[in-house]
Design a protein around this motif. Structure first.
Motif, PDB file in Angstrom:
ATOM      1  N   THR A   1      -9.572 -11.302 -35.535  1.00  0.00           N
ATOM      2  CA  THR A   1      -8.360 -11.338 -34.699  1.00  0.00           C
ATOM      3  C   THR A   1      -7.246 -12.104 -35.411  1.00  0.00           C
ATOM      4  O   THR A   1      -6.065 -11.775 -35.303  1.00  0.00           O
ATOM      5  CB  THR A   1      -8.669 -12.046 -33.346  1.00  0.00           C
TER       6      THR A   1
ATOM      7  N   ASN B   1     -12.306  -0.828 -32.837  1.00  0.00           N
ATOM      8  CA  ASN B   1     -10.978  -0.991 -32.235  1.00  0.00           C
ATOM      9  C   ASN B   1     -10.051   0.021 -32.917  1.00  0.00           C
ATOM     10  O   ASN B   1     -10.501   0.847 -33.723  1.00  0.00           O
ATOM     11  CB  ASN B   1     -10.492  -2.447 -32.345  1.00  0.00           C
TER      12      ASN B   1
ATOM     13  N   LYS C   1     -11.962   1.229 -28.568  1.00  0.00           N
ATOM     14  CA  LYS C   1     -11.365   0.197 -27.701  1.00  0.00           C
ATOM     15  C   LYS C   1      -9.845   0.195 -27.829  1.00  0.00           C
ATOM     16  O   LYS C   1      -9.327   0.061 -28.925  1.00  0.00           O
ATOM     17  CB  LYS C   1     -11.904  -1.177 -28.097  1.00  0.00           C
TER      18      LYS C   1
ATOM     19  N   GLY D   1      -7.843  -2.112 -26.619  1.00  0.00           N
ATOM     20  CA  GLY D   1      -7.616  -3.481 -27.084  1.00  0.00           C
ATOM     21  C   GLY D   1      -6.165  -3.886 -27.165  1.00  0.00           C
ATOM     22  O   GLY D   1      -5.298  -3.324 -26.504  1.00  0.00           O
ATOM     23  N   HIS D   2      -5.907  -4.902 -27.981  1.00  0.00           N
ATOM     24  CA  HIS D   2      -4.558  -5.460 -28.081  1.00  0.00           C
ATOM     25  C   HIS D   2      -3.572  -4.447 -28.670  1.00  0.00           C
ATOM     26  O   HIS D   2      -2.379  -4.539 -28.435  1.00  0.00           O
ATOM     27  CB  HIS D   2      -4.521  -6.728 -28.931  1.00  0.00           C
TER      28      HIS D   2
ATOM     29  N   ASP E   1      -4.684  -2.272 -24.132  1.00  0.00           N
ATOM     30  CA  ASP E   1      -5.484  -3.444 -23.767  1.00  0.00           C
ATOM     31  C   ASP E   1      -6.842  -3.144 -23.172  1.00  0.00           C
ATOM     32  O   ASP E   1      -7.839  -3.286 -23.859  1.00  0.00           O
ATOM     33  CB  ASP E   1      -4.710  -4.386 -22.850  1.00  0.00           C
ATOM     34  N   ALA E   2      -6.871  -2.749 -21.922  1.00  0.00           N
ATOM     35  CA  ALA E   2      -8.175  -2.743 -21.267  1.00  0.00           C
ATOM     36  C   ALA E   2      -8.802  -1.356 -21.153  1.00  0.00           C
ATOM     37  O   ALA E   2      -9.880  -1.222 -20.582  1.00  0.00           O
ATOM     38  CB  ALA E   2      -8.033  -3.379 -19.890  1.00  0.00           C
TER      39      ALA E   2
ATOM     40  N   ASP F   1     -10.702   1.779 -22.594  1.00  0.00           N
ATOM     41  CA  ASP F   1     -11.528   2.191 -23.728  1.00  0.00           C
ATOM     42  C   ASP F   1     -12.018   3.630 -23.511  1.00  0.00           C
ATOM     43  O   ASP F   1     -12.246   4.040 -22.378  1.00  0.00           O
ATOM     44  CB  ASP F   1     -12.743   1.269 -23.859  1.00  0.00           C
TER      45      ASP F   1
ATOM     46  N   LYS G   1      -8.858  -3.713 -15.960  1.00  0.00           N
ATOM     47  CA  LYS G   1      -7.606  -4.327 -15.517  1.00  0.00           C
ATOM     48  C   LYS G   1      -7.151  -5.261 -16.641  1.00  0.00           C
ATOM     49  O   LYS G   1      -7.913  -6.116 -17.091  1.00  0.00           O
ATOM     50  CB  LYS G   1      -7.866  -5.114 -14.231  1.00  0.00           C
TER      51      LYS G   1
ATOM     52  N   ILE H   1      -5.832  -8.285 -18.476  1.00  0.00           N
ATOM     53  CA  ILE H   1      -5.709  -9.700 -18.137  1.00  0.00           C
ATOM     54  C   ILE H   1      -4.725 -10.337 -19.103  1.00  0.00           C
ATOM     55  O   ILE H   1      -4.847 -10.165 -20.336  1.00  0.00           O
ATOM     56  CB  ILE H   1      -7.088 -10.378 -18.186  1.00  0.00           C
TER      57      ILE H   1
ATOM     58  N   THR I   1     -13.369 -10.945 -28.817  1.00  0.00           N
ATOM     59  CA  THR I   1     -13.557  -9.964 -27.734  1.00  0.00           C
ATOM     60  C   THR I   1     -14.461  -8.805 -28.179  1.00  0.00           C
ATOM     61  O   THR I   1     -15.294  -8.322 -27.410  1.00  0.00           O
ATOM     62  CB  THR I   1     -12.211  -9.386 -27.230  1.00  0.00           C
ATOM     63  N   GLY I   2     -14.268  -8.369 -29.423  1.00  0.00           N
ATOM     64  CA  GLY I   2     -15.056  -7.235 -29.928  1.00  0.00           C
ATOM     65  C   GLY I   2     -16.535  -7.576 -30.010  1.00  0.00           C
ATOM     66  O   GLY I   2     -17.396  -6.792 -29.595  1.00  0.00           O
TER      67      GLY I   2
ATOM     68  N   LYS J   1     -17.812  -4.350 -19.678  1.00  0.00           N
ATOM     69  CA  LYS J   1     -16.372  -4.537 -19.431  1.00  0.00           C
ATOM     70  C   LYS J   1     -16.145  -5.515 -18.265  1.00  0.00           C
ATOM     71  O   LYS J   1     -15.221  -6.331 -18.305  1.00  0.00           O
ATOM     72  CB  LYS J   1     -15.676  -3.193 -19.178  1.00  0.00           C
TER      73      LYS J   1
HETATM   74  N1  LIG Z   1      -6.033  -8.484 -22.237  1.00  0.00           N
HETATM   75  C1  LIG Z   1      -7.135  -7.824 -21.937  1.00  0.00           C
HETATM   76  N2  LIG Z   1      -7.539  -7.645 -20.663  1.00  0.00           N
HETATM   77  C2  LIG Z   1      -8.668  -6.993 -20.353  1.00  0.00           C
HETATM   78  N3  LIG Z   1      -9.520  -6.485 -21.280  1.00  0.00           N
HETATM   79  C3  LIG Z   1      -9.194  -6.621 -22.578  1.00  0.00           C
HETATM   80  C4  LIG Z   1      -8.000  -7.296 -22.991  1.00  0.00           C
HETATM   81  N4  LIG Z   1      -7.950  -7.283 -24.374  1.00  0.00           N
HETATM   82  C5  LIG Z   1      -9.056  -6.641 -24.786  1.00  0.00           C
HETATM   83  N5  LIG Z   1      -9.798  -6.214 -23.718  1.00  0.00           N
HETATM   84  C6  LIG Z   1     -11.074  -5.509 -23.765  1.00  0.00           C
HETATM   85  O1  LIG Z   1     -11.939  -6.259 -24.601  1.00  0.00           O
HETATM   86  C7  LIG Z   1     -12.807  -5.391 -25.315  1.00  0.00           C
HETATM   87  C8  LIG Z   1     -12.667  -5.684 -26.794  1.00  0.00           C
HETATM   88  O2  LIG Z   1     -11.553  -4.974 -27.285  1.00  0.00           O
HETATM   89  P1  LIG Z   1     -10.654  -5.349 -28.530  1.00  0.00           P
HETATM   90  O3  LIG Z   1      -9.907  -4.152 -28.937  1.00  0.00           O
HETATM   91  O4  LIG Z   1      -9.893  -6.563 -28.172  1.00  0.00           O
HETATM   92  O5  LIG Z   1     -11.734  -5.673 -29.607  1.00  0.00           O
HETATM   93  P2  LIG Z   1     -11.557  -6.099 -31.113  1.00  0.00           P
HETATM   94  O6  LIG Z   1     -10.168  -5.861 -31.576  1.00  0.00           O
HETATM   95  O7  LIG Z   1     -12.669  -5.451 -31.871  1.00  0.00           O
HETATM   96  O8  LIG Z   1     -11.844  -7.640 -30.996  1.00  0.00           O
HETATM   97  P3  LIG Z   1     -11.834  -8.757 -32.144  1.00  0.00           P
HETATM   98  O9  LIG Z   1     -10.546  -9.450 -31.876  1.00  0.00           O
HETATM   99  O10 LIG Z   1     -13.017  -9.597 -31.792  1.00  0.00           O
HETATM  100  O11 LIG Z   1     -11.927  -8.088 -33.471  1.00  0.00           O
HETATM  101  C9  LIG Z   1     -12.408  -3.982 -24.909  1.00  0.00           C
HETATM  102  O12 LIG Z   1     -13.230  -3.536 -23.860  1.00  0.00           O
HETATM  103  C10 LIG Z   1     -10.974  -4.136 -24.417  1.00  0.00           C
HETATM  104  O13 LIG Z   1     -10.629  -3.124 -23.524  1.00  0.00           O
END
Ligand SMILES: Nc1ncnc2c1ncn2[C@@H]1O[C@H](COP(=O)(O)OP(=O)(O)OP(=O)(O)O)[C@@H](O)[C@H]1O
Ligand SMILES: Cc1ncc(CO)c(N)n1
Length: 269
Positions: A109, A137, A173, A175-176, A180-181, A183, A197, A199, A207-208, A233
């Motif tokens: 991240t 992601n 995912k 993700g950011h 965001d949420a 997948d 939802k 957050i 998170t991953g 989730k």
């Molecule tokens: N702000 C948020 N609110 C709700 N769920 C979230 C949020 N950000 C990420 N997620 C969820 O968290 C999970 C991880 O997704 P994300 O894409 O952040 O992983 P990543 O980029 O692999 O993480 P990392 O930062 O550990 O490499 C997914 O299910 C995503 O939908």
């Protein structure tokens, strides 16, 4: 009790990698075991150092686990070099491991790179075809598909390509980077959205790792893939919603949110 093994790297700051996996597996009700691929000197601002184990020592750890307490599910996280990937593929085949969740970790991240360029080829060739589900992601989806992913339709096209090429289910995912949420699970020519939802929490270190371990824990407990993703989730939403705020960068989540309010943490403190 059901059991799970994480094969991943250690994060000294405790929010990602092996440490996130252990916390997540305990919170999701399974017995957790580890085979460590590398130690990282890491915190919320970046990765200051990486010290890999040898492929032989990684194999030794996997042997120790499988010959004694057989894992009901396996999660694979950070694996930075070709030799380590070859060892994992060899050992998981030898022990006929089932329910394998592959998180194709490439960049932390904080922006630090966690895999060598040539290891990406080995990951595709050796680990993706073994995966029950792969959890990339958006940037990882782009690398694995060779396609640009800017929209929800792009996610579907790229996940379809990866799923069909490597014969595994793909949970892409949002993700950011995108929504965001939300997948996308692509499997056997069909897809399904898991809409969470959003957050409003900037602390998303790990998170991953957390999501993939929560999926592995729920597969270990016997849930089907859809239910395991749903439950994972819900867990990550709870850990984000607890609004822990530690460190100077993107901080970790509160993996233990569910223990509190039950008197357990307070009694033991
Ligand atoms: N702000 C948020 N609110 C709700 N769920 C979230 C949020 N950000 C990420 N997620 C969820 O968290 C999970 C991880 O997704 P994300 O894409 O952040 O992983 P990543 O980029 O692999 O993480 P990392 O930062 O550990 O490499 C997914 O299910 C995503 O939908
Ligand atoms: C050890 C480790 N694995 C995975 C990630 C991805 O978040 C990280 N930051 N550190």
């Amino acid at each position: 009790m059901k059991t799970a093994l994480t094969i991943a790297g250690s994060d000294s700051s405790g929010g990602a990698g092996i440490q996130a996996d252990l916390k997540t597996m305990i919170a999701n009700g399974v017995y957790a075991m580890t085979a460590i691929t590398a130690l990282t000197a890491q915190n919320t601002t970046g990765v200051q150092g990486i010290f890999e184990v040898t492929p032989e020592f990684l194999e030794q750890q996997i042997d120790s686990v499988f010959t004694d307490i057989r894992p009901d599910a396996v999660k694979i996280g950070m694996v930075s070099s070709v030799g380590l990937i070859e060892s994992i593929a060899k050992k998981l085949k030898q022990y006929e491991a089932e329910k394998i969740v592959v998180d194709p970790v490439m960049v932390a991240t904080s922006g630090s790179r966690l895999i060598s360029e040539d290891a990406i080829g080995a990951l595709k060739e050796l680990l993706l075809p073994m995966a029950t589900v792969l959890t990339p992601n958006i940037p990882e989806t782009e690398v694995l598909s060779g396609m640009e992913v800017k929209t929800a339709d792009d996610m579907i096209a790229a996940a379809k390509y990866i799923s069909e090429t490597y014969h595994c289910a793909v949970l892409c995912k949002g993700g950011h980077q995108l929504n965001d949420a939300n997948d996308l699970l692509y499997r056997n020519g069909d897809y399904k959205w898991f809409n969470g939802k959003r957050i409003d929490n900037p602390n998303t270190h790990g998170t991953g790792c957390t999501l993939s371990s929560a999926i592995a824990s729920n597969l270990a407990k016997g849930y089907d893939l859809d239910t395991a993703v749903e439950r994972a989730k819900a867990y990550i939403s709870g850990a984000l919603a607890a609004m822990l705020d530690l460190g100077q960068g993107s901080g970790p989540m509160d993996h233990g949110f569910d223990f509190r309010g039950k008197g357990f943490a307070e009694e033991k403190a």
